[in-house]
Design a protein around this motif. Sequence first.
Motif, PDB file in Angstrom:
ATOM      1  N   PRO A  41      13.673   0.458   2.702  1.00 50.10           N
ATOM      2  CA  PRO A  41      12.729   0.257   3.895  1.00 50.10           C
ATOM      3  C   PRO A  41      11.339   1.122   3.440  1.00 50.10           C
ATOM      4  N   HIS A  42      11.436   2.229   3.049  1.00 50.27           N
ATOM      5  CA  HIS A  42      10.270   2.942   2.634  1.00 50.27           C
ATOM      6  C   HIS A  42       9.417   2.566   1.645  1.00 50.27           C
ATOM      7  N   TYR A  43      10.093   1.847   0.854  1.00 48.11           N
ATOM      8  CA  TYR A  43       9.271   1.268  -0.352  1.00 48.11           C
ATOM      9  C   TYR A  43       8.812  -0.064   0.023  1.00 48.11           C
ATOM     10  N   GLY A  70      10.240  -1.093   9.361  1.00 50.30           N
ATOM     11  CA  GLY A  70      11.673  -0.633   8.991  1.00 50.30           C
ATOM     12  C   GLY A  70      12.339   0.248   9.882  1.00 50.30           C
TER      13      GLY A  70
END
Lengths: 283, 577
Positions: free
Chosen positions: A55-57, A62
């Motif tokens: 989700p961070h990428y 997120g």
Amino acid sequence: MGNSNAFHYEGEKAWCPGCGDFAILNAVEKALIHAGKKPEEVLTVSGIGQAAKLPHYLKSNGFNGLHGRALPPAFGAKAANHHLTVIVTSGDGDMYGEGGNHFIHAIRRNIEMTVIVHDNQVYGLTKGQASPTSDKGMKTKLQPEGVILTPFNPLAVAIALDAPFVARSFSKEIDFTADLIEQAMRYGGFALIDVLQPCVSFNKVNTYQWYQQRAYRLGPEHDPTDRAKALAKAFEWDSGIPLGVIYKNPRPGYVATVIGDTEPLLKRKVNTEKINSLLARLY
Amino acid sequence: MPHTTLTLGGMAGQGLVTISDLLLKLLARAGYHLLATQDYMSRVRGGHNFIQIGIDADRIFAPQPIINILVALDSRSIDEHRHELTAGSIVLHDSDNKPPDINGVRFAGVPMNRFANKAGNPVYANAVALGAIAALLEIGMKGVDSLLNEHFGKKGEAAVEKNVAAAHAGYDHIAKYYAETTSSLPPVKQKTRMLINGAQAIGLGMMTGGLRFISAYPMSPSTSIFNYVTASAAELGILSEQAEDEIAAVNMALGASAAGVRTAVTTSGGGLDLMAEGISLAGVAETPIVIANIMRPGPATGLPTRTGQEDLNLVLNIGHGEFPRFVFAPGTAEEAFYTAIHAMNLADKYQAPVFLLGDQQLVDSYVTLDRLNITKVRIKEHLADPAKVPAPYQRYRITPNGVSPRLPYGTPGVRVMYDSHLHEEDGHITENADIVRAMVEKRFRKLKGMVKETGKPIWYGNKKPAITLACWGTSYGASREAVDALNRAGIKAGMAHFNRLAPFPSREARVLLANKKHVHTVEGNFTGQLAQLLARETGIHSGMPVTRYDGRPITARHIIDKLKEVHGNGKFKRISL
Ligand SMILES: Cc1ncc(C[n+]2csc(CCOP(=O)(O)OP(=O)(O)O)c2C)c(N)n1
Ligand code: SF4
Ligand SMILES: [Mg+2]
């Protein structure tokens, strides 16, 4: 894809070079773009692990929660705003180990979401311990004599629980995975995609080559609505690993049955008249 | 004036709740003030259960250790409560069971089961008992008739008729044979009072405060709140979900909260332990959530259906790492209602976990109130206005008051990232020391606003007391009655009631307690957790805490007895309770 990829995150990704996670991220982006989704409509939810960094990428909404606990917040968010497209990205340890109880009950609850498990058959982030899906005999620092526990079979368990959509992919097959993700998103129910994902740093048994030698795509002769046949496919492993939609049982999801075609919880306001009528019942 | 105490005793499954529900309604509608406390064993059939009903013209705050009228549905009830009977007490029993002889106690035998069978079914014994109680209390049958009509109307005319006939048989029997054996109630103004328990009060407060999503795993004594909210959920547009475990319950609620709705979970000690990591997540991810922890006595499984106050230290500290939180422990159902509304607001305003502590005594006891005002606490929307949020949107923007503008998932043109790591302003994982430091400081800046919020300690009783009590949660009721009894006996007494325990109102606590002699905390635990908290937060070292840790509610008598142990019998002799 270039600039047309609104989901693409340019920053650094803390995965080892060659890790299968890059390809899964790529497939997720492709599926979202192909399905015509806007970043604001999508929510990715994860627990903790290498896979769970996803989700961070991805440039969209997120929720990167706790190890093993991706499914409950995904349920809560979808229930609160069912207009969101919810994707869970999790590791084999996260989903089948620490979060095993949620896995069982989320299938029973059957809310509309796509669950992608990056199945590298190992704990990547914590440096190579056995995971629930590790093959017997795999040696690690904590299993110096080799794994002796019987591997967890996520597909068979999901089919036994009558999950509405059960699929398997291999991370290297990006377009194939993207297509499965898109099918899952459209499906309307709990959709599981277990993606075989080589961990180049810690899984020296189940390598790219190992998977490549065994993986094959299911052809049209496989009828995913036949539960007994699907279960038989779920048990295939050493001699050949089937990829594709293993099992399908269309049934209305939680939003369709419980929440219905109403405005999301998020938009609802306190009804003081109703509260007053509750108070009146106390006299 | 000591009030009238009526105790209903019997086995589980004998219809105690039916009789008590009807009797309470009857008396509340006649204008009496009531306090009904339940004492249930953790079993579905058999055993010994009882409900104690205090009846008075004024509000009642705590149960009494004596019984004026015992309604014994089985003979064990007489044995169990023998020690609480005094000269003049009345025991209503089935005349087919021969009662023991107890000095000065008056027995009124009614053939309850025979009358019930005559009316057509053993279940009518409840109505016989109700009629007999109406006769003992000299309140007439008009109210009973109309209540039975209302209650059994759904079951058809025959059911109403048979119940009414049974009730009259009970009433007439007392009137005919025991005309002298009655215990009249004080005069009251005719007025219909609200009858509410703490579970309903908390549930109503949450719903009034904008609850949209509730998830829980059943655990006594918290389940009654979950049941109450769930019963009205569909009607009120609330989603209620029974989770597979408490870990799921809290994490579900956090997901819903991140999506922008007000959420709550209900649980009891062991379930709260399981939620610990989720609560820590709420802390770092700055996700609003209200956690109602209805304490049970003892570690592990403890005493599931009994009352105690052992979890204060737990909620003050639960969840690893450091983060600000609110902890409230309302003392009465009324306070619980307003506190629950505040809790929903404050969770949203400060994006932090808010604990509501209660116990079996709070959630299961029925009390009368005149009314609850649903507009007294203003419901304020705390989600940010997307038009006013600086671009690019950052979920954890560093602000002077520590609160970052919160937008829900799905806001057009915006990416909202919630994260369990230490993170940057936009929610991205970071290990940068400067950012980490700034983020920790941002979160703790919220405390400046939080300490100014509602729930400051309130004072009751004499302003220049010789004895001061300090209480939290439901020890309020017994403390208040003890303070009244002490003052009546000429011993100046006062008390400070703490509803908010975190952030602790240290300044106010010092003003109320620092210059007082003989301060004793009153708490349902062994170690004196409020006493420890007072010492830690204010440096005030109170005297020996008045504690109770046997799962039973604290009474004024219990407090006075403990004070006698500490201060000697001397002037305490004059106290009448
Ligand atoms: C409660 C808790 N226990 C343990 C950990 C440590 N931990 C983090 S990720 C992980 C396992 C990750 O394995 P998997 O889910 O397969 O993800 P991968 O890294 O292989 O992608 C563990 C044990 C944790 N973060 N939280
Ligand atoms: S440790 Fe394994 S799973 Fe983790 S990033 Fe490296 S290769 Fe991928
Ligand atoms: Mg793994």
